[in-house]
Motif scaffolding. Structure first.
Motif, PDB file in Angstrom:
ATOM      1  N   CYS A  64      24.921  61.037 153.071  1.00 26.61           N
ATOM      2  CA  CYS A  64      25.837  61.141 154.211  1.00 26.61           C
ATOM      3  C   CYS A  64      26.796  59.957 154.268  1.00 26.61           C
ATOM      4  O   CYS A  64      27.993  60.120 154.516  1.00 26.61           O
ATOM      5  CB  CYS A  64      25.047  61.235 155.517  1.00 26.61           C
ATOM      6  SG  CYS A  64      24.253  62.834 155.788  1.00 26.61           S
ATOM      7  N   LEU A  67      29.451  60.350 151.626  1.00 27.08           N
ATOM      8  CA  LEU A  67      30.420  61.388 151.994  1.00 27.08           C
ATOM      9  C   LEU A  67      31.415  60.872 153.027  1.00 27.08           C
ATOM     10  O   LEU A  67      32.595  61.231 153.000  1.00 27.08           O
ATOM     11  CB  LEU A  67      29.686  62.626 152.520  1.00 27.08           C
ATOM     12  CG  LEU A  67      28.881  63.397 151.479  1.00 27.08           C
ATOM     13  CD1 LEU A  67      27.969  64.413 152.150  1.00 27.08           C
ATOM     14  CD2 LEU A  67      29.818  64.094 150.489  1.00 27.08           C
ATOM     15  N   ILE A  68      30.954  60.034 153.943  1.00 29.76           N
ATOM     16  CA  ILE A  68      31.860  59.409 154.915  1.00 29.76           C
ATOM     17  C   ILE A  68      32.915  58.584 154.183  1.00 29.76           C
ATOM     18  O   ILE A  68      34.104  58.625 154.530  1.00 29.76           O
ATOM     19  CB  ILE A  68      31.061  58.538 155.901  1.00 29.76           C
ATOM     20  CG1 ILE A  68      30.251  59.424 156.846  1.00 29.76           C
ATOM     21  CG2 ILE A  68      31.992  57.623 156.702  1.00 29.76           C
ATOM     22  CD1 ILE A  68      29.295  58.666 157.746  1.00 29.76           C
ATOM     23  N   SER A 114      34.096  67.153 150.526  1.00 28.01           N
ATOM     24  CA  SER A 114      33.268  66.080 151.098  1.00 28.01           C
ATOM     25  C   SER A 114      32.986  66.328 152.567  1.00 28.01           C
ATOM     26  O   SER A 114      31.861  66.123 153.038  1.00 28.01           O
ATOM     27  CB  SER A 114      33.973  64.729 150.919  1.00 28.01           C
ATOM     28  OG  SER A 114      34.180  64.439 149.566  1.00 28.01           O
ATOM     29  N   TYR A 118      29.395  66.946 154.227  1.00 30.90           N
ATOM     30  CA  TYR A 118      28.916  66.086 155.315  1.00 30.90           C
ATOM     31  C   TYR A 118      28.439  66.917 156.497  1.00 30.90           C
ATOM     32  O   TYR A 118      27.400  66.622 157.101  1.00 30.90           O
ATOM     33  CB  TYR A 118      30.015  65.129 155.752  1.00 30.90           C
ATOM     34  CG  TYR A 118      29.585  64.213 156.877  1.00 30.90           C
ATOM     35  CD1 TYR A 118      28.648  63.211 156.648  1.00 30.90           C
ATOM     36  CD2 TYR A 118      30.085  64.380 158.166  1.00 30.90           C
ATOM     37  CE1 TYR A 118      28.235  62.380 157.678  1.00 30.90           C
ATOM     38  CE2 TYR A 118      29.679  63.543 159.198  1.00 30.90           C
ATOM     39  CZ  TYR A 118      28.755  62.553 158.955  1.00 30.90           C
ATOM     40  OH  TYR A 118      28.344  61.736 159.968  1.00 30.90           O
ATOM     41  N   SER A 122      24.475  66.372 157.329  1.00 28.87           N
ATOM     42  CA  SER A 122      24.083  65.851 158.639  1.00 28.87           C
ATOM     43  C   SER A 122      23.325  66.908 159.435  1.00 28.87           C
ATOM     44  O   SER A 122      22.416  66.583 160.211  1.00 28.87           O
ATOM     45  CB  SER A 122      25.313  65.373 159.416  1.00 28.87           C
ATOM     46  OG  SER A 122      26.263  66.415 159.561  1.00 28.87           O
ATOM     47  N   GLU A 142      30.367  56.191 161.046  1.00 21.37           N
ATOM     48  CA  GLU A 142      31.626  56.840 160.677  1.00 21.37           C
ATOM     49  C   GLU A 142      32.798  56.229 161.446  1.00 21.37           C
ATOM     50  O   GLU A 142      33.878  55.998 160.882  1.00 21.37           O
ATOM     51  CB  GLU A 142      31.530  58.341 160.946  1.00 21.37           C
ATOM     52  CG  GLU A 142      32.700  59.147 160.437  1.00 21.37           C
ATOM     53  CD  GLU A 142      32.496  60.639 160.596  1.00 21.37           C
ATOM     54  OE1 GLU A 142      33.317  61.411 160.070  1.00 21.37           O
ATOM     55  OE2 GLU A 142      31.516  61.045 161.253  1.00 21.37           O
TER      56      GLU A 142
END
Length: 233
Positions: A64, A67-68, A114, A118, A122, A142
């Motif tokens: 995660c 991906l952020i 992405s 995400y 999540s 984030e």
């Protein structure tokens, strides 16, 4: 992967406008879906290959966070409405081996994949594993990373001009995201229900802030009415 596929379809129907747009762009093209599915399957494989549940959670957290980072550039360009020469400079900086047009297209495609991964990752963490760390603590990371990325980009663009005031905050912002990342990775499981109040307080766009002076006037009128009723009795 089954849970992720169902999540994409669910978000396309019931997500917020930005989530719907991401999910629909992935779903509308079989070729795009195939590319995303292969990438996301590899991501989920790194999680499932861990034998112990705590290690699986740690791998999912790391996924995660990555991906952020991967979707940050396009989100910055969109949210800050970066246009013209500034956008060209940023895109060329992060894609130095590609022409501007091809780089921008590739960045948008990468963002869609992405962002979709995400949403799914999540969701797996919060709704399947039932760990609230994937809710507010991950969202906080984030937010902090977006602030850091904005400061970095503004500092880069102003490197040949007057220094941007926000670029002076880079060390502090980097420290913040480092601390939040460590906290997320070390944080024990949080029951999602414990974060229900925070979710209820989060603005959705369907609510309206009440004016304090109007509330005070309302309570004052009610108090005066009660006083008159007491006197009458």
């Amino acid at each position: 992967m089954l849970e992720s596929g169902q999540r994409v379809e669910e978000v396309a129907r019931t997500g917020n406008p930005q989530e719907k747009l991401v999910a629909s762009r992935i779903l509308e093209s079989p070729a795009v879906w195939q590319i995303w599915e292969n990438e996301h399957a590899g991501l989920m494989r790194t999680v499932s290959q861990q034998r112990r549940p705590p290690l699986q959670v740690a791998a999912l957290k790391s996924a995660c966070l990555s991906l952020i980072h991967r979707k940050a550039l396009f989100e910055h360009l969109r949210n800050r409405q970066v246009r013209g020469q500034a956008r060209k400079q940023l895109v060329r900086f992060f894609h130095c081996s590609r022409g501007y047009g091809h780089a921008l297209i590739a960045e948008h495609e990468s963002y869609l994949r992405s962002a979709c991964s995400y949403l799914c990752s999540s969701h797996v963490g919060s709704a399947v594993i039932l760990d609230g760390v994937f809710l507010d603590p991950m969202r906080r990371y984030e937010e902090l990373y977006a602030e850091y990325f904005r400061a970095f980009c503004e500092g880069f663009l102003s490197s040949n001009q007057a220094a941007s005031p926000i670029s002076a905050l880079l060390p502090y912002l980097k420290h913040q995201i480092t601390q939040q990342r460590l906290a997320v990775m070390a944080m024990p499981a949080i029951t999602p229900a414990a974060l229900r109040d925070a979710a209820l307080r989060r603005p959705t766009g369907d609510t309206e802030k009440l004016r304090v002076d109007a509330l005070r006037a309302q309570f004052r009128d009610q108090s005066e009415l009660i006083s008159l009723e007491q006197l009458g009795s």
